[in-house]
Design a protein around this motif. Sequence first.
Motif, PDB file in Angstrom:
ATOM      1  N   VAL A  51     -30.521 -35.418   8.507  1.00 24.49           N
ATOM      2  CA  VAL A  51     -30.866 -34.264   9.344  1.00 24.49           C
ATOM      3  C   VAL A  51     -29.615 -33.678   9.994  1.00 24.49           C
ATOM      4  O   VAL A  51     -29.486 -32.458  10.122  1.00 24.49           O
ATOM      5  CB  VAL A  51     -31.908 -34.674  10.408  1.00 24.49           C
ATOM      6  CG1 VAL A  51     -32.119 -33.547  11.424  1.00 24.49           C
ATOM      7  CG2 VAL A  51     -33.235 -35.026   9.741  1.00 24.49           C
ATOM      8  N   LEU A  52     -28.673 -34.532  10.382  1.00 22.06           N
ATOM      9  CA  LEU A  52     -27.424 -34.033  10.960  1.00 22.06           C
ATOM     10  C   LEU A  52     -26.653 -33.200   9.937  1.00 22.06           C
ATOM     11  O   LEU A  52     -26.034 -32.185  10.280  1.00 22.06           O
ATOM     12  CB  LEU A  52     -26.559 -35.190  11.450  1.00 22.06           C
ATOM     13  CG  LEU A  52     -27.140 -36.039  12.593  1.00 22.06           C
ATOM     14  CD1 LEU A  52     -26.133 -37.106  13.020  1.00 22.06           C
ATOM     15  CD2 LEU A  52     -27.552 -35.173  13.778  1.00 22.06           C
ATOM     16  N   LEU A  53     -26.698 -33.608   8.672  1.00 18.68           N
ATOM     17  CA  LEU A  53     -26.062 -32.802   7.626  1.00 18.68           C
ATOM     18  C   LEU A  53     -26.775 -31.457   7.465  1.00 18.68           C
ATOM     19  O   LEU A  53     -26.139 -30.430   7.190  1.00 18.68           O
ATOM     20  CB  LEU A  53     -26.056 -33.572   6.302  1.00 18.68           C
ATOM     21  CG  LEU A  53     -25.138 -34.801   6.252  1.00 18.68           C
ATOM     22  CD1 LEU A  53     -25.355 -35.578   4.960  1.00 18.68           C
ATOM     23  CD2 LEU A  53     -23.678 -34.381   6.378  1.00 18.68           C
ATOM     24  N   LEU A  54     -28.096 -31.449   7.653  1.00 12.27           N
ATOM     25  CA  LEU A  54     -28.822 -30.180   7.625  1.00 12.27           C
ATOM     26  C   LEU A  54     -28.395 -29.278   8.776  1.00 12.27           C
ATOM     27  O   LEU A  54     -28.283 -28.051   8.623  1.00 12.27           O
ATOM     28  CB  LEU A  54     -30.330 -30.433   7.700  1.00 12.27           C
ATOM     29  CG  LEU A  54     -31.000 -31.020   6.462  1.00 12.27           C
ATOM     30  CD1 LEU A  54     -32.478 -31.288   6.737  1.00 12.27           C
ATOM     31  CD2 LEU A  54     -30.851 -30.089   5.262  1.00 12.27           C
ATOM     32  N   LEU A  55     -28.147 -29.870   9.947  1.00 12.61           N
ATOM     33  CA  LEU A  55     -27.663 -29.076  11.078  1.00 12.61           C
ATOM     34  C   LEU A  55     -26.264 -28.527  10.795  1.00 12.61           C
ATOM     35  O   LEU A  55     -25.940 -27.404  11.194  1.00 12.61           O
ATOM     36  CB  LEU A  55     -27.664 -29.932  12.349  1.00 12.61           C
ATOM     37  CG  LEU A  55     -29.054 -30.321  12.878  1.00 12.61           C
ATOM     38  CD1 LEU A  55     -28.925 -31.279  14.058  1.00 12.61           C
ATOM     39  CD2 LEU A  55     -29.850 -29.088  13.287  1.00 12.61           C
ATOM     40  N   ASP A  56     -25.442 -29.320  10.101  1.00  9.01           N
ATOM     41  CA  ASP A  56     -24.137 -28.810   9.666  1.00  9.01           C
ATOM     42  C   ASP A  56     -24.320 -27.580   8.780  1.00  9.01           C
ATOM     43  O   ASP A  56     -23.623 -26.560   8.926  1.00  9.01           O
ATOM     44  CB  ASP A  56     -23.376 -29.886   8.893  1.00  9.01           C
ATOM     45  CG  ASP A  56     -22.828 -30.981   9.800  1.00  9.01           C
ATOM     46  OD1 ASP A  56     -22.564 -30.705  10.982  1.00  9.01           O
ATOM     47  OD2 ASP A  56     -22.676 -32.118   9.316  1.00  9.01           O
ATOM     48  N   PHE A  57     -25.244 -27.689   7.834  1.00  7.93           N
ATOM     49  CA  PHE A  57     -25.522 -26.586   6.917  1.00  7.93           C
ATOM     50  C   PHE A  57     -25.983 -25.348   7.683  1.00  7.93           C
ATOM     51  O   PHE A  57     -25.562 -24.218   7.398  1.00  7.93           O
ATOM     52  CB  PHE A  57     -26.588 -27.032   5.909  1.00  7.93           C
ATOM     53  CG  PHE A  57     -27.143 -25.934   5.059  1.00  7.93           C
ATOM     54  CD1 PHE A  57     -26.384 -25.364   4.042  1.00  7.93           C
ATOM     55  CD2 PHE A  57     -28.430 -25.458   5.271  1.00  7.93           C
ATOM     56  CE1 PHE A  57     -26.899 -24.349   3.256  1.00  7.93           C
ATOM     57  CE2 PHE A  57     -28.958 -24.446   4.489  1.00  7.93           C
ATOM     58  CZ  PHE A  57     -28.190 -23.887   3.477  1.00  7.93           C
ATOM     59  N   TRP A  58     -26.823 -25.542   8.681  1.00  7.49           N
ATOM     60  CA  TRP A  58     -27.352 -24.417   9.445  1.00  7.49           C
ATOM     61  C   TRP A  58     -26.258 -23.746  10.279  1.00  7.49           C
ATOM     62  O   TRP A  58     -26.133 -22.526  10.289  1.00  7.49           O
ATOM     63  CB  TRP A  58     -28.485 -24.898  10.350  1.00  7.49           C
ATOM     64  CG  TRP A  58     -29.089 -23.825  11.191  1.00  7.49           C
ATOM     65  CD1 TRP A  58     -28.757 -23.476  12.467  1.00  7.49           C
ATOM     66  CD2 TRP A  58     -30.121 -22.923  10.801  1.00  7.49           C
ATOM     67  NE1 TRP A  58     -29.526 -22.431  12.910  1.00  7.49           N
ATOM     68  CE2 TRP A  58     -30.380 -22.067  11.898  1.00  7.49           C
ATOM     69  CE3 TRP A  58     -30.871 -22.757   9.636  1.00  7.49           C
ATOM     70  CZ2 TRP A  58     -31.346 -21.065  11.862  1.00  7.49           C
ATOM     71  CZ3 TRP A  58     -31.829 -21.761   9.601  1.00  7.49           C
ATOM     72  CH2 TRP A  58     -32.053 -20.930  10.697  1.00  7.49           C
ATOM     73  N   VAL A  59     -25.470 -24.568  10.965  1.00  3.96           N
ATOM     74  CA  VAL A  59     -24.463 -24.013  11.878  1.00  3.96           C
ATOM     75  C   VAL A  59     -23.268 -23.445  11.113  1.00  3.96           C
ATOM     76  O   VAL A  59     -22.791 -22.343  11.398  1.00  3.96           O
ATOM     77  CB  VAL A  59     -24.002 -25.086  12.881  1.00  3.96           C
ATOM     78  CG1 VAL A  59     -22.848 -24.572  13.746  1.00  3.96           C
ATOM     79  CG2 VAL A  59     -25.175 -25.523  13.765  1.00  3.96           C
TER      80      VAL A  59
END
Length: 650
Positions: free
Chosen positions: A239-247
Amino acid sequence: MANRKPTQPTKKAAQSRPVSSQAGETNTQQPPVIKRSVSPQTWDETQTETPKSSHYALAALAALLTFAVFSLSFGNEFVDWDDMEYVVKNPLLLYPNVYGYADCWKTIVALNYHPLTMMSLMINARWFGMGPGSFIVTNVLIHTVNTILVYQLANQLSGRNKWVAFFTALLWGIHPMHVESVVWVSERKDVLYTLFFLAACLSYLRYKEQNRASWLWITFGLFVLSCLSKGMAVVLPVVLLLLDFWVDKRIPDRRAILQKLPFFAVSLLFGCIAVSVQAGGTFNGMLTILEQKEAIGQKPFAWEWLVYGSFGFLMYVVKLLVPIRLAAFYPYPDDPSQIPGLYWLGPVALLATMGFLIWAFRSGHRIAKDRMIAFGLAFFLVTIALVLQFMTVGAAVMADRYSYLAYFGLLFLLVMVVTKLVQSPITSRAILGVFAAVCLFLTVSQIKTWKTTETLWNHALQYAPGNDQLLEGLGSYYGQKNDLDKALAVYEEAVKDGSNRAQVFNGLGNVYGLKGDPERAVKMFDEAIRLRPDDSDTHYNRGLTLMRVRPVDALASFNLALKYAPQNDTLIVPSRAFAALQAKQYQTAIADYTQTISWKPADAIAYHNRGVCRFNLGDRAGALTDIRKAIALQPDYPEAIQNLKVIEGK
């Protein structure tokens, strides 16, 4: 003073001169201002600054509505489905003089290792007693806090769009699929792990914003706390990698992945613990099993796995939008060789979603709409993947509680899509408001379903008639309420339908025993033992039935019960002591009663019965001491008063 030369225009000034619109003509007009359309908004548009008071008010409103609707559950009871193991019959909570908070860190409960969850339940018991009220209230309070965290997370991800944040939080907070996680006391682990999980996501976003290592360490600490509350938290690194992708608006690079290695290491550790304990192990002897429970079985690999897992995925999506026909139990098809046609929609839906998701990720670095779709779907898939039945375990194809955290991704996506596609803000809010009203109505109804064990299983039987696991649970409830005729009818219905569940025959044995037919009861217990020889509960119940009529046989049953579940000694030993007293094995009885008194120093019955044993062995002084102690603990104990007179008279 010397004359200065005229200042030559700089290169920059020369470049800024108006450009001729026609040959030999200079355009002195300002370029036209292109006005940006306010509606519809672009997908990645950052909202104009909104007063904090407005955000506070909307977050508080979402939390207040959530708390209000779930406060209707404060009068609910414990349900006889894991609540017995977690609270009602849990020695960690029942014997505070034996078990402390430190014991939670080394104890497996109901095939799960979640020490923080058990500590929170222990605090409820010690501070507010063993009634269901405080446990349910605490669950609701944590869920309300989670709703505020959902507001904050949706607010951050939507570029401070207060209405996206509000409706995401409100729908998440009052969605009927979340009743199971909040109202069911045993699901304290769900609301607690989500609390730390959401807080970790918010702290990571703060790290992305400020680039301060302290926020990354806080994220790591919250992640560990989440894992200590429930094993499903192990997916946070993804999920943290998904937040990286989003930001960052791009696929995470090698550096971002390497940064998460400590998180993945923790995930691996807790994953190994979960695999060990759910198979009935103790993680190489480092942990202790509190109460023996049947290990989660896994069927051999078969193509049905793909159908069941993908069908569960599809139904979670369907029930997000149409949350009806909810139940505590969704059994597999009766005949695995003839899977209903509806189930085959699952693989189609999952494959289509995966293909769409890959496409959205590939274009998400350029197109905000695709990035949003990729993030919402991926968040849902990542947080629910571990409980999709691709490896069929247990007896249910899906469960409402598994959607608790995962629905954030879908609800955030849903609210964003409605907000961006519907040009009129009033119309979009009206659509979402109507959906919220429907969810609220259905949630109120679902809370009533969880009122008691009877309401829970009768409701589930409407959608799975004749299911022997549900009938066994309902029969057990009637038996505990001493409604023996109803219990007998329910168990006999299960047997008539061909049940081979050991628990059904164990329940029949209990009913016959309570009806005063010990011989028929023993036959039922023997059948249950044939089906499941290592079931401690059946041996224990057999011993209780034989305690007065065949105490020697009862002793043998209690010894087997203790052999298969030594961690249940606080329950079994006092009963074995009485059987030994009935069998006139006084030394054995004295030893067991002495052990019982060490666990429960205020147990008047244990003191009295030990005194009787001592009297029969000729220890008059010891008998007097014990029986006087029993009367001191319970002054209105008639049998002890009578025996004291007899002994003193001699």
